[in-house]
Structure formats: C-alpha cells, structure tokens
Design an enzyme around this catalytic site. Sequence first.
Site, PDB file in Angstrom:
ATOM      1  N   ARG A  64      41.950  26.917 -57.271  1.00  0.00           N
ATOM      2  CA  ARG A  64      42.120  27.720 -56.054  1.00  0.00           C
ATOM      3  C   ARG A  64      43.401  28.552 -56.091  1.00  0.00           C
ATOM      4  NH1 ARG A  64      41.149  28.714 -50.819  1.00  0.00           N
ATOM      5  NH2 ARG A  64      43.063  28.564 -49.623  1.00  0.00           N
ATOM      6  N   ARG A  90      36.222  32.706 -46.483  1.00  0.00           N
ATOM      7  CA  ARG A  90      37.111  31.771 -47.188  1.00  0.00           C
ATOM      8  C   ARG A  90      38.489  31.771 -46.534  1.00  0.00           C
ATOM      9  NH1 ARG A  90      34.598  30.056 -51.735  1.00  0.00           N
ATOM     10  NH2 ARG A  90      32.818  31.353 -52.278  1.00  0.00           N
ATOM     11  N   ILE A  91      39.196  30.674 -46.787  1.00  0.00           N
ATOM     12  CA  ILE A  91      40.565  30.561 -46.286  1.00  0.00           C
ATOM     13  C   ILE A  91      41.483  31.182 -47.335  1.00  0.00           C
ATOM     14  CG2 ILE A  91      42.337  28.942 -45.487  1.00  0.00           C
ATOM     15  CD1 ILE A  91      39.658  28.890 -43.957  1.00  0.00           C
ATOM     16  N   ASN A 106      42.127  38.539 -38.601  1.00  0.00           N
ATOM     17  CA  ASN A 106      40.763  38.034 -38.773  1.00  0.00           C
ATOM     18  C   ASN A 106      40.015  38.233 -37.464  1.00  0.00           C
ATOM     19  OD1 ASN A 106      38.579  36.504 -39.971  1.00  0.00           O
ATOM     20  ND2 ASN A 106      39.190  34.784 -38.671  1.00  0.00           N
ATOM     21  N   HIS A 108      36.902  36.539 -35.312  1.00  0.00           N
ATOM     22  CA  HIS A 108      36.139  35.287 -35.250  1.00  0.00           C
ATOM     23  C   HIS A 108      35.206  35.337 -34.037  1.00  0.00           C
ATOM     24  CE1 HIS A 108      35.246  31.067 -35.784  1.00  0.00           C
ATOM     25  NE2 HIS A 108      35.467  30.887 -34.490  1.00  0.00           N
ATOM     26  N   ASP A 140      46.990  32.564 -40.381  1.00  0.00           N
ATOM     27  CA  ASP A 140      47.955  31.630 -40.981  1.00  0.00           C
ATOM     28  C   ASP A 140      47.190  30.692 -41.910  1.00  0.00           C
ATOM     29  OD1 ASP A 140      46.706  29.782 -39.387  1.00  0.00           O
ATOM     30  OD2 ASP A 140      48.403  29.488 -38.017  1.00  0.00           O
TER      31      ASP A 140
HETATM   32  C1  GRF Z   1      31.508  38.185 -37.683  1.00  0.00           C
HETATM   33  O1  GRF Z   1      30.789  37.655 -36.609  1.00  0.00           O
HETATM   34  C2  GRF Z   1      32.918  37.657 -37.699  1.00  0.00           C
HETATM   35  O2  GRF Z   1      33.368  37.286 -36.444  1.00  0.00           O
HETATM   36  C3  GRF Z   1      32.804  36.429 -38.566  1.00  0.00           C
HETATM   37  O3  GRF Z   1      31.852  36.750 -39.538  1.00  0.00           O
HETATM   38  C4  GRF Z   1      30.957  37.729 -39.021  1.00  0.00           C
HETATM   39  C5  GRF Z   1      30.931  38.849 -40.024  1.00  0.00           C
HETATM   40  O4  GRF Z   1      29.953  39.797 -39.755  1.00  0.00           O
HETATM   41  N1  GRF Z   1      34.098  36.083 -39.109  1.00  0.00           N
HETATM   42  P1  GRF Z   1      29.902  41.176 -40.563  1.00  0.00           P
HETATM   43  O5  GRF Z   1      29.852  40.811 -42.050  1.00  0.00           O
HETATM   44  O6  GRF Z   1      31.108  41.968 -40.214  1.00  0.00           O
HETATM   45  O7  GRF Z   1      28.626  41.804 -40.111  1.00  0.00           O
END
Ligand code: GRF
Length: 198
Positions: A64, A90-91, A106, A108, A140
């Site tokens: 990694r 991935r992280i 990011n 989410h 982070d």
């Molecule tokens: C999104 O819903 C984002 O929040 C999450 O993964 C999804 C990615 O969708 N982290 P896309 O590949 O941008 O269509």
Amino acid sequence: MRIAVLVSGRGSNLRALAEAIGDHRCAGAIVGVVADRPGCDALAFAAKRGIPTSVVRPQDFDDRERWDAALADAIAAFDAEWVVLAGFLRIVGPEVLARFGGRIVNVHPALLPSFPGLHAPRQAIDAGATVAGCTVHLVDAGVDTGPILAQGVLPIRSDDDETTLHARIQRLEHRLLPAVVDALVTGRSPRMALLMGD
Ligand code: GRF
C-alpha cells in the site's frame, strides 16, 4: 488553479465539475484525472474531453505504501494545486496526505458524520432517517472523517430505495461540489449548506 480529480467509476461528479468549469460557474481547470482502475466511465469521459489521465492500480504495487507514493507522484505530475476525490473508492495514504493535505476534498453521499463508508444511502434508509444528503469535506487519514465544508440536504421519501435515493443525492452533489470547488480555488469560504426540497 490546477485541479486533479481522482475517480473509480461512473464519473458523474467529474462531469458536473467539468461542465461547471466550462460554463464559468466554477473557477479553476481540471488538469488531470487519476483512476485506481482502467476502463471506468470516468476515464472515458476525461479522454473524450482531452483531459490527461493516468491509472495507478494497487495490484501493480508490492504494498500500500508504494501504491500511495505512486498515487502522489501521479497527482504531482499534473502540477495539481487541489485534489478532488469524485467517487474514488479508496483511502488515500500518508504520502498523498503529506504532499497535498488540506488541499484534498471528497464528496460523500450522506450527511456526515452519520453514515460514513460504503452504501451510505442504504445506511440512511435502514436507520430510519427522514433526511439524507451529501457532504463535501477535507480529506484526512480516516474514512470520511475530515472537516466538513458544505452539505446538501433532501428528504427521504417513504418509497425510496438505495437506488432512487442515491440518484437524487447525486443531483445535489452535482450542484454542491462545483460550488465548493469554486469557493476553494477563488479563496472564499467554502462553508455552505444547500437545501433542496425534493
Ligand atoms: C458519489 O455518490 C460520491 O458521493 C461517492 O461516490 C459516488 C461517485 O459517483 N463518493 P460518480 O462516479 O461521481 O458518478
């Protein structure tokens, strides 16, 4: 400002960001797209747009740490000033954080700190939540734990399943992410909430 976008899949957020920049709704320029797997739709979109791409697959490295260092090199090769994780599954590791920390965001599909990790919309439904949404945060070392910059909120409908809810959340992501990136690259406060009633 030079922006690198990291992707793993469909790339709808990459597309939304590219379109916002194209329409002058968002400042900056996407100078490169890095994927952790070949053949994903996001890479195809980047190639069609003439955006340089690179692929850094974990399975091509002994461990990694080496993958993380190669990922940092791939981002640096684009001279990126900001890094956007747009569906990057991935992280990122210590090397990427050491070189780009504080400049990585990011998106989410949940109202963090609730429901980090995978299948966040399903987690929200299973928990009986009545609202869901999306969060843009600084990255982070944890899983979806960095400082929250902005959130979008929408109601969970009684007939929602993971697919329908995630689709509506994504429409919100496509508005929120470019707005936050625009604020960041122009030096304004990215703190914002986007309220949407459907
Ligand atoms: C999104 O819903 C984002 O929040 C999450 O993964 C999804 C990615 O969708 N982290 P896309 O590949 O941008 O269509």
